[in-house]
Motif scaffolding. Structure first.
Motif, mmCIF file in Angstrom:
data_model
loop_
_atom_site.group_PDB
_atom_site.id
_atom_site.type_symbol
_atom_site.label_atom_id
_atom_site.label_comp_id
_atom_site.label_asym_id
_atom_site.label_seq_id
_atom_site.Cartn_x
_atom_site.Cartn_y
_atom_site.Cartn_z
ATOM 1 N N VAL A 79 74.806 85.624 5.610
ATOM 2 C CA VAL A 79 73.701 84.891 4.985
ATOM 3 C C VAL A 79 74.242 83.669 4.245
ATOM 4 N N ALA A 80 75.336 83.833 3.496
ATOM 5 C CA ALA A 80 75.927 82.706 2.767
ATOM 6 C C ALA A 80 76.411 81.636 3.735
ATOM 7 N N ALA A 81 77.025 82.048 4.841
ATOM 8 C CA ALA A 81 77.505 81.084 5.842
ATOM 9 C C ALA A 81 76.343 80.309 6.455
ATOM 10 N N GLU A 82 75.237 80.984 6.722
ATOM 11 C CA GLU A 82 74.060 80.305 7.274
ATOM 12 C C GLU A 82 73.505 79.289 6.285
ATOM 13 N N ARG A 83 73.492 79.648 4.996
ATOM 14 C CA ARG A 83 72.992 78.716 3.970
ATOM 15 C C ARG A 83 73.906 77.487 3.864
ATOM 16 N N MET A 84 75.225 77.731 3.948
ATOM 17 C CA MET A 84 76.171 76.619 3.891
ATOM 18 C C MET A 84 75.963 75.698 5.098
ATOM 19 N N SER A 85 75.773 76.278 6.255
ATOM 20 C CA SER A 85 75.556 75.496 7.465
ATOM 21 C C SER A 85 74.268 74.684 7.362
ATOM 22 N N ALA A 86 73.221 75.291 6.827
ATOM 23 C CA ALA A 86 71.949 74.585 6.658
ATOM 24 C C ALA A 86 72.101 73.428 5.677
ATOM 25 N N ALA A 87 72.841 73.659 4.591
ATOM 26 C CA ALA A 87 73.062 72.591 3.609
ATOM 27 C C ALA A 87 73.855 71.450 4.229
ATOM 28 N N ALA A 90 71.666 69.367 6.401
ATOM 29 C CA ALA A 90 70.644 68.594 5.694
ATOM 30 C C ALA A 90 71.155 67.220 5.261
ATOM 31 N N GLY A 91 72.467 67.065 5.179
ATOM 32 C CA GLY A 91 73.035 65.782 4.765
ATOM 33 C C GLY A 91 73.092 64.812 5.926
ATOM 34 N N THR A 92 73.038 63.527 5.628
ATOM 35 C CA THR A 92 73.117 62.518 6.688
ATOM 36 C C THR A 92 74.558 62.110 6.959
ATOM 37 N N ASP A 93 75.437 62.306 5.988
ATOM 38 C CA ASP A 93 76.841 61.953 6.135
ATOM 39 C C ASP A 93 77.666 63.224 5.994
ATOM 40 N N ARG A 94 77.914 63.901 7.123
ATOM 41 C CA ARG A 94 78.595 65.196 7.109
ATOM 42 C C ARG A 94 79.977 65.117 6.456
ATOM 43 N N PHE A 101 82.144 69.212 -0.914
ATOM 44 C CA PHE A 101 82.235 70.669 -0.931
ATOM 45 C C PHE A 101 83.669 71.102 -1.227
ATOM 46 N N VAL A 102 84.618 70.523 -0.511
ATOM 47 C CA VAL A 102 86.031 70.875 -0.699
ATOM 48 C C VAL A 102 86.485 70.510 -2.116
#
Length: 122
Positions: A79-87, A90-94, A101-102
């Motif tokens: 679930v946490a990994a899915e939320r991180m992936s979704a976040a 959502a950004g335009t500049d990965r 994040f790092v």
């Protein structure tokens, strides 16, 4: 983002319910879940959380008389990994999202992430 006094972060109740279900040896009724939670919740709140989790395919639901029993279809890490992936999505500049994040990782997590990425490469 600050939270109102006494208010839990988004997803905290789902995470706690999921922990209870993962720890159980069998599917649980909402009343079973309520009895094992540390948070003081009402029965209807637990039913609502379980229904939402079922709608999100986080739990399976089995008819048991006039009630349902629930079992986990995922775990907290997934679930946490899915939320991180979704976040990230959502950004335009990965690259900037990942860089920030790092930069916010706890000591040692950056090394762990580096090892995980290296292990996946080889």
């Amino acid at each position: 983002m600050p939270h109102e006094e006494g208010r839990r972060p988004a997803g905290a109740l789902e995470a706690e319910v999921l922990r209870v279900l993962v720890a159980a040896a069998e599917p649980l009724t909402p009343r079973d879940v309520l009895a094992r939670l540390s948070a003081p919740l009402s029965y209807s709140t637990v039913v609502t959380i379980l229904t939402r989790m079922y709608d999100k395919s986080m739990v399976a639901r089995y008819k048991d008389g006039r009630s349902f029993r629930y079992a986990p279809l995922t775990d907290e890490s997934s679930v946490a990994a899915e939320r991180m992936s979704a976040a990230l999505g959502a950004g335009t500049d990965r690259a900037t999202v990942l860089r920030r994040f790092v930069a916010g990782l706890r000591p040692g997590d950056e090394d762990l992430l580096r090892r995980l990425l290296t292990d996946d490469q080889g």
